[in-house]
Design a protein around this motif. Structure first.
Motif, PDB file in Angstrom:
ATOM      1  N   ARG A   3       0.890  -1.078   0.126  1.00 45.91           N
ATOM      2  CA  ARG A   3      -0.102   0.086  -0.062  1.00 45.91           C
ATOM      3  C   ARG A   3       1.066   1.225   0.059  1.00 45.91           C
ATOM      4  N   GLU A   9       3.092   1.490  -3.314  1.00 39.43           N
ATOM      5  CA  GLU A   9       2.100   1.916  -4.651  1.00 39.43           C
ATOM      6  C   GLU A   9       1.531   3.342  -4.494  1.00 39.43           C
ATOM      7  N   ASN A  53      -6.131   0.410  -9.107  1.00 34.40           N
ATOM      8  CA  ASN A  53      -5.758  -0.030  -7.898  1.00 34.40           C
ATOM      9  C   ASN A  53      -4.684   0.766  -7.184  1.00 34.40           C
ATOM     10  N   ASP A  54      -3.905   1.246  -8.038  1.00 34.35           N
ATOM     11  CA  ASP A  54      -2.657   2.204  -7.443  1.00 34.35           C
ATOM     12  C   ASP A  54      -3.445   3.525  -7.013  1.00 34.35           C
ATOM     13  N   GLN A  67      -4.948   3.007  -3.658  1.00 29.59           N
ATOM     14  CA  GLN A  67      -3.973   3.087  -2.566  1.00 29.59           C
ATOM     15  C   GLN A  67      -3.485   4.529  -2.289  1.00 29.59           C
ATOM     16  N   ILE A  91     -11.020  -4.690 -15.036  1.00 26.77           N
ATOM     17  CA  ILE A  91     -10.391  -4.530 -13.969  1.00 26.77           C
ATOM     18  C   ILE A  91      -9.632  -5.958 -14.037  1.00 26.77           C
ATOM     19  N   ASN A 127      -7.168  -6.982 -11.836  1.00 24.90           N
ATOM     20  CA  ASN A 127      -7.174  -7.832 -10.693  1.00 24.90           C
ATOM     21  C   ASN A 127      -8.217  -7.796  -9.725  1.00 24.90           C
ATOM     22  N   LYS A 176      -7.885  -8.199  -5.844  1.00 24.99           N
ATOM     23  CA  LYS A 176      -7.197  -6.917  -5.051  1.00 24.99           C
ATOM     24  C   LYS A 176      -7.953  -5.719  -5.203  1.00 24.99           C
ATOM     25  N   PHE A 177      -8.688  -5.446  -6.314  1.00 29.85           N
ATOM     26  CA  PHE A 177      -9.589  -4.308  -6.388  1.00 29.85           C
ATOM     27  C   PHE A 177     -10.951  -4.389  -5.381  1.00 29.85           C
ATOM     28  N   LEU A 232      -9.018  -3.487  -2.103  1.00 27.81           N
ATOM     29  CA  LEU A 232      -8.528  -2.021  -1.741  1.00 27.81           C
ATOM     30  C   LEU A 232     -10.120  -1.310  -1.709  1.00 27.81           C
ATOM     31  N   ASP A 266      -2.573 -13.340  -5.309  1.00 29.05           N
ATOM     32  CA  ASP A 266      -2.607 -12.231  -4.209  1.00 29.05           C
ATOM     33  C   ASP A 266      -1.944 -12.653  -2.974  1.00 29.05           C
TER      34      ASP A 266
END
Length: 949
Positions: free
Chosen positions: A198, A201, A407-408, A411, A429, A431, A434-435, A438, A940
């Motif tokens: 986190r 990124e 995603n970045d 973060q 999307i 990932n 992960k999305f 987050l 992940d």
């Protein structure tokens, strides 16, 4: 992918990682060809660091050392290097040892590990990233424990080990600290890993958004063109840093570009100072040379506006992958290619590195768009509608999102003090797992509103080189809402909802007061509230003769009324002297003077053909008088206005649902423990079943993108490697988790049916199990409540005459379950999104109407409760029209048990329970099937790495 044989180069260990400062490095196995790189690297390490590594002065590596450190079997001896620009910046190695600390081989499961980090790169988190990757490699090679010996003065390296989160032991002997730690990931090690991810990124995004200097590569010699336009936009926006124009076609004697007055260069290498951000606007075929120059100069990040990449052709896709590989190898992140640009309105930055002609008004809304056209439309629309109401904090057009993605930015926005609301337009999307993780974390702090394009297409846009998910859009929507995401359908709704959330407090509940000078418009608003699931109060009609003072009084009373949670004001033009400014002032004054002890409530205005009202409601207040009194409402008072009741109410409804989710998220649900679950026994059963079906193969957890793509197909639950268990095996496995399936006995002939019924006890049911007849009650193929032998034989004959021979029908006799509501419970693995738990009512609601709800596994008790209540036909479970309510707590427990089964055993790639009869007391599973396969790759859970699409 199979484990490589000894000495084969393990390409799947290669990975790009983001370091603590936001830069990138490449991690890869060390090979014999790296001898000179190793020597050069070692020469740049300080004597102190060498001493810490070898416990003695060690000024240079001998030829024997170089050979030993570059020749590995990739099983018992492994070395990894972190590289930037192709050169080593850090190394790590392990050597397998026996219980006496001597070199060994399998089955020895311990290894000694050692690091060396170049002094210039210490403090960037390189060693922590290398530890994650070498640990994953070791686990793949059946090493379960690391040992490390460290000098007490080497506190940095001791901290790397102790902060990693693994279970460890520490001892001190002969002046050396000895650390031993298990490599099995723990909750703490995963938490540490994600926290580092986190911060890294977020920092990589922050470096791009707040550069001290920007070079525009491809600035045209004449006005016009993409590069020259970006340069002028940077200057017009008031960028606080330094700007450089770069074009290899500039004359050699040109030092200043006129009329802009900025330094001009033929190459980035000619800039005599650091460059933080390069905006690239040259043809795609010239980009590699520009990236190489940027990497050599130490540029931190790139915004690539150039087109001609994955959106254009297969060759363009290869060009895009090479762009990302080249940029990351030099430690740079990339926005684009095919990007519209980047904006940061903060006073200390004022960055407009985009094609937007003007810097948007500063505000607290973050905006991310995967489409340049949609991004332009959103910026323009928000500027037109929301001038003075809300403004933009940051904006990014990701283009083909080859590197930096949504995603970045999630973060970054999570901790960004300048962003209160995040708006995202997504077309793919990359990932989803992960999305969702987050998004849940961000939504717990600030609203996240998403509109997703390409909802009904299986493929992502051509430029987005991402894996596609097999789950339908309705499932994606449910999973996003589970994570607290506000999912809307159109760009207009995205702006509408964003305006409300950015300018108004969250509503404490669903009760809505409606007031206005048009009864008809108020009734439309009332109907819209009911449609959206809100609880509107009876509208208050102020009549067409209402003056601004009447609106002020009515709004003040509504805000003070504890029976409502939000207010919608409706207005139509009136005949007479009052102006839109007068009405706006009255409404804003009422909000400003609301009783301080009253709960904050959102206010929205619906207006029909009232020119100037929206602008007046958003305009800055009147200035303060000389005596210090305020001549207008407080600066913070802004009220959003909508041209249609449906739009205002839909935005308000989304705010109500989000506020409810946020209140619930403050006290999250739990995953219950059940004492009768036999997880160990189930695991043993699964191992035996997979081995019996020859479906269990090697499992590697650290994979390249290409390996993952191959594995996803191989592990597809519907693919040839999936095993559908027999009825007996299914029942046995479910029983391990406390799930009983009602017994059913085969009935190949009438006599067998009678014998089965005698064993089970009357009354019984007779039904076919042939695949084409399962769950087809509409064909009349099920006979219920057969109370004796004569009825059973007659039913057997009828079914055989109606549907086919007993051999074709595969008839079974089953015990009768109590009457109740027929439902369906399913769990399936999507390679990208993970395990998904689904629920719906059996029959037409499920098959025809798609009335199904979904949640990510593992489901909590709250998830299970919401799951059964979120389908449209849920009232049938709760006593609809006088029917007897069924046992929903038992149903929730069943859902949680299925969730636990799939979560505990990733080999369970599919579980179908249908029908599940929910009776007034208890649930009864009448049919079930389970599919097993080697578990899909969990990217992940591996070490941190950037995706390689």
């Amino acid at each position: 992918m199979h484990t490589p044989p000894p000495h084969a180069y393990p390409a799947h260990w290669e990975a790009d990682v983001v370091l603590r400062d936001g830069g990138t490095a490449r991690i890869r196995p060390i090979t014999p060809d790296d001898a000179q790189r190793l020597v050069s690297f070692y020469e740049q390490v300080s004597d102190e660091s060498k001493y810490y590594r070898f416990f003695a002065p060690y000024p240079r590596l001998s030829d024997r050392d170089v050979h030993r450190f570059t020749h590995h079997d990739y099983v018992d001896r492994v070395g990894l290097a972190a590289t930037v620009g192709g050169e080593f910046i850090a190394t790590v190695r392990y050597d397998r040892i026996d219980s006496h600390g001597m070199p060994s081989s399998a089955p020895a499961d311990e290894a000694e590990v050692a690091f060396l980090v170049q002094d210039a790169h210490q403090g960037r988190g390189v060693a922590s990233a290398l530890l994650e990757h070498i640990a994953a490699v070791a686990r793949e090679r059946s090493i379960r424990r690391f040992a490390a010996e460290v000098l007490p003065a080497n506190t940095k390296m001791i901290k790397v080990f102790t902060d990693a989160g693994y279970t460890q032991k520490r001892s001190f002997e002969d002046g050396v600290v000895r650390l031993e730690f298990d490599l099995e990931p723990t909750d703490r090690s995963l938490a540490v890993q994600r926290a580092r991810e986190r911060l890294a990124e977020a920092r990589s995004v922050q470096r791009l958004l707040a550069p001290g200097s920007v070079a525009v590569v491809g600035t045209g010699r004449e006005p016009g063109g993409v590069g020259r336009t970006v340069l002028r936009n940077l200057l017009a926006g008031g960028f606080t840093g330094r700007v450089h124009a770069v074009n290899k076609a500039f004359p050699e004697d040109l030092s200043v570009l006129r009329p802009e007055g900025v330094p001009a260069h033929r190459s980035v290498l000619g800039i005599g100072e650091p460059v933080d951000l390069a905006v690239i606007a040259v043809p795609a075929e010239h980009v590699p040379a520009v990236v190489a120059d940027c990497g050599e100069h130490g540029v931190q990040g790139l915004v690539v506006l150039s087109a001609g990449y994955a959106e254009s052709s297969p060759a363009g896709r290869d060009r895009q992958r090479e762009l990302v590989r080249q940029a990351r190898s030099h430690g740079m992140r990339v926005i684009g290619p095919n990007s519209f640009g980047l904006i940061n309105t903060a006073d200390g930055v004022r960055l407009n590195a985009s094609l937007a002609p003007e810097l948007p008004a500063a505000g607290r809304v973050g905006l991310f768009s995967q489409s340049g056209a949609i991004g332009i439309a959103l910026l323009s629309g928000l500027h037109r509608r929301a001038a003075g109401l809300v403004g933009i904090s940051t904006f990014v057009s990701a283009g083909n999102r080859a590197d930096l993605s949504g995603n970045d930015f999630l973060q970054y926005w999570h901790d960004d003090p300048d962003t209160d609301v995040a708006l995202m337009y997504l077309e793919s999307i990359g990932n989803p797992r992960k999305f969702a993780r987050l998004a849940r974390r961000t939504s717990a702090r600030k609203p996240l509103v998403v509109v997703k394009g390409a909802r009904h297409g299986a493929a992502a846009p051509a430029g987005h080189a991402v894996r596609t998910t097999r789950i339908p859009d309705a499932t994606v929507s449910d999973l996003l809402r589970q994570a607290g995401v506000i999912r809307v359908d159109t760009v207009t709704e995205l702006a509408d909802t964003g305006l409300l959330l950015a300018s108004q407090p969250l509503p404490p509940g669903p009760r809505v007061a409606i007031l206005g000078n048009s009864q008809s418009l108020s009734l439309l608003t009332y109907d819209a509230c009911l449609t959206e699931g809100l609880r509107p109060l009876l509208p208050r009609d102020l009549t067409t003769a209402a003056a601004p003072a009447d609106f002020r009084t009515a709004l003040a009373e509504a805000l003070a009324d504890r029976a409502c949670d939000a207010v919608v004001v409706t207005t139509i033009p009136w005949v007479g002297d009052p102006s839109a400014a007068d009405l706006a002032g009255a409404l804003r004054e009422a909000v400003d003077r609301a009783a301080p002890d009253a709960a904050a409530k959102p206010v929205a205005v619906v207006h029909l053909e009232t020119p100037g009202l929206a602008e007046a409601l958003a305009a800055p207040p009147a200035p303060t008088a000389d005596d210090g009194t305020r001549e207008g409402p407080a600066p913070a008072v802004r009220i959003p206005a909508y041209p249609a009741a449906e739009r205002a109410v839909r935005a308000l409804a989304e705010a109500v649902r989000y506020a409810r989710w946020r209140r619930q998220a403050a006290t999250p649900g739990r995953v219950p423990e059940y004492e009768d679950i036999d997880e160990t026994g189930a695991a043993a059963d699964i191992d035996v079943l997979l081995e019996a079906h020859d479906a269990k193969g090697p499992r590697a957890v650290t994979l390249s993108a290409a390996d993952i793509d191959v594995l996803l197909e191989a592990h597809d639950a519907k693919g040839p490697r999936a095993v559908t268990l027999s009825a007996a095996d299914t029942q046995r496995l479910l029983a391990r988790y406390g799930i009983a399936v009602l017994p059913a006995l085969p009935a190949p002939d009438p006599d067998s049916a009678v014998h089965a019924a005698q064993r089970l006890g009357y009354p019984v049911a007779l039904k076919p199990t042939a695949p084409h007849l399962r769950h087809r009650a509409d064909l009349g193929g099920v006979r219920l409540d057969l109370g004796g032998e004569a009825e059973l034989r007659r039913a057997y004959t009828e079914l055989s005459d109606l549907l086919g021979s007993p051999r074709e029908l595969r008839l079974v006799v089953q015990s009768m379950a109590p009457r109740g509501v027929d439902t369906v419970v399913r769990a399936a693995i999507d390679p990208a999104a993970g395990a998904v738990l689904s629920f719906g009512l059996a029959g037409a609601p499920f098959l025809l109407l798609g009335d199904t709800a979904h949640r990510l596994v593992p489901a909590t008790d709250r998830d299970a409760a919401e799951l059964i209540r979120s389908i449209r036909t849920a009232p049938l479970l709760f006593g609809w029209r006088g029917s007897t309510p069924v046992d929903t707590p038992a149903l929730e427990e069943l859902l949680l048990r299925v969730s636990r089964l799939v979560d505990d055993h990733p080999e369970v790639v599919g579980a179908d329970l249908e029908p599940v009869i929910v009776a007034p007391h208890g649930v009864h599973v009448l049919g079930a099937s389970i599919r097993l396969a080697p578990p899909p790759a969990r990217t992940d859970l591996g070490p941190r790495s950037l995706p390689s699409y």
